[in-house]
Design an enzyme around this catalytic site. Sequence first.
Site, PDB file in Angstrom:
ATOM      1  N   LYS A  49       0.840  -1.204   0.000  1.00 55.19           N
ATOM      2  CA  LYS A  49       0.000   0.000   0.000  1.00 55.19           C
ATOM      3  C   LYS A  49       0.876   1.256   0.000  1.00 55.19           C
ATOM      4  O   LYS A  49       0.615   2.220  -0.720  1.00 55.19           O
ATOM      5  CB  LYS A  49      -0.934  -0.006   1.224  1.00 55.19           C
ATOM      6  CG  LYS A  49      -2.028  -1.058   1.113  1.00 55.19           C
ATOM      7  CD  LYS A  49      -2.713  -1.352   2.430  1.00 55.19           C
ATOM      8  CE  LYS A  49      -3.641  -2.558   2.256  1.00 55.19           C
ATOM      9  NZ  LYS A  49      -4.207  -3.056   3.511  1.00 55.19           N
ATOM     10  N   GLN A  93      -4.987  -1.997   9.734  1.00 53.01           N
ATOM     11  CA  GLN A  93      -4.703  -3.279   9.070  1.00 53.01           C
ATOM     12  C   GLN A  93      -5.251  -4.431   9.916  1.00 53.01           C
ATOM     13  O   GLN A  93      -4.980  -4.524  11.110  1.00 53.01           O
ATOM     14  CB  GLN A  93      -3.173  -3.415   8.880  1.00 53.01           C
ATOM     15  CG  GLN A  93      -2.747  -4.623   8.093  1.00 53.01           C
ATOM     16  CD  GLN A  93      -3.224  -4.607   6.640  1.00 53.01           C
ATOM     17  OE1 GLN A  93      -3.192  -3.582   5.968  1.00 53.01           O
ATOM     18  NE2 GLN A  93      -3.684  -5.751   6.157  1.00 53.01           N
ATOM     19  N   ASP A 116     -11.787   2.129   4.241  1.00 58.29           N
ATOM     20  CA  ASP A 116     -12.174   0.738   3.936  1.00 58.29           C
ATOM     21  C   ASP A 116     -13.693   0.538   3.957  1.00 58.29           C
ATOM     22  O   ASP A 116     -14.175  -0.550   3.665  1.00 58.29           O
ATOM     23  CB  ASP A 116     -11.563  -0.213   4.981  1.00 58.29           C
ATOM     24  CG  ASP A 116     -10.220  -0.763   4.545  1.00 58.29           C
ATOM     25  OD1 ASP A 116      -9.991  -0.855   3.322  1.00 58.29           O
ATOM     26  OD2 ASP A 116      -9.411  -1.109   5.431  1.00 58.29           O
TER      27      ASP A 116
END
Length: 281
Positions: A49, A93, A116
């Site tokens: 990322k 994460q 997200d």
Amino acid sequence: MAQHIDGKLVSKKILENLSDEILFLDKKPCLAVIIVGEDPASQIYVNLKKKKAFELGIKSIVEPMPADTSQQELFNKIEQLNNDSSVNAILVQLPLPEHIDTKAVLEKINPIKDVDCFHPYNVGRIATGTKPYVYPCTPKGIIRLLEYYNINIEGKHAVVIGRSNIVGRPVAQMLLNENATVTICHSKTKNLADITKTADIIISAVGQKNLLKADMIKEGAVVVDVGMNRTEEGKLCGDVDFYNVEQKASFITPVPGGVGPMTICSLMQNTFDLYKIQNKY
Ligand code: NAD
């Protein structure tokens, strides 16, 4: 023989446009990634990322926290990033260490920085057919692939295999919002093949190689393989028995090179979209 849906190509085009748009900005979009503990797979994902963000001119901040971080310490870190106006997007994460309540953590992220789309505010907006700030990365990538290949969703029977919060549930809701007739299958579903055989579009998000075989689909079905598994030789493969299914399907996503590249692409696009929303751009 099915046409291959090329996620590498589609994501490359999207990212080229994104990079052009970011190039002319004085202040760059910023993505903050919190990683708790030292899970090797998570470290790889975070580095990917970071690398992709760098290539596009997106600023990324990685906040590593030790495995024994308390829930309160993690809340405090999220609060600090929520209050930092230079941070546009926050990603925690997953998976988190077992002593931490993942749902509670995700609810601490300000919905306008929820890159997200895990916060109940944004999830609820999708569930009510209303736009969230941004859509979840993998489902958004899947819908974009279908759009790019002019695959009509409206009125089609879409069967989603898997009901996770990250893929199965949101992609089912998004297909419903596009007027598909949606069936969700999962580990307790009986006679999976009877259901998949009636599908025009199948999204498989399970994590089991060779789960979907040619005799489980109808001629001309569109098959989207989200699964990421390893063959005995250690090669990446999906949930679908690719060689046999591609003989019968009309479109199919390969693994690798299908849904995978779209996920990171959506993450970058989402960071930029949140930047735009926050800067009333
Ligand atoms: P998960 O592991 O959280 O859940 C798997 C789902 O599969 C569950 O809902 C379960 O009910 C269902 N399932 C299990 N066995 C089944 C069976 N025999 N029949 C029908 N359903 C069954 O899933 P996840 O996090 O959504 O991940 C699924 C797969 O997708 C994994 O391989 C993961 O690595 C991959 N993935 C890929 C991407 C990408 O960008 N390509 C992104 C996210 C996840």
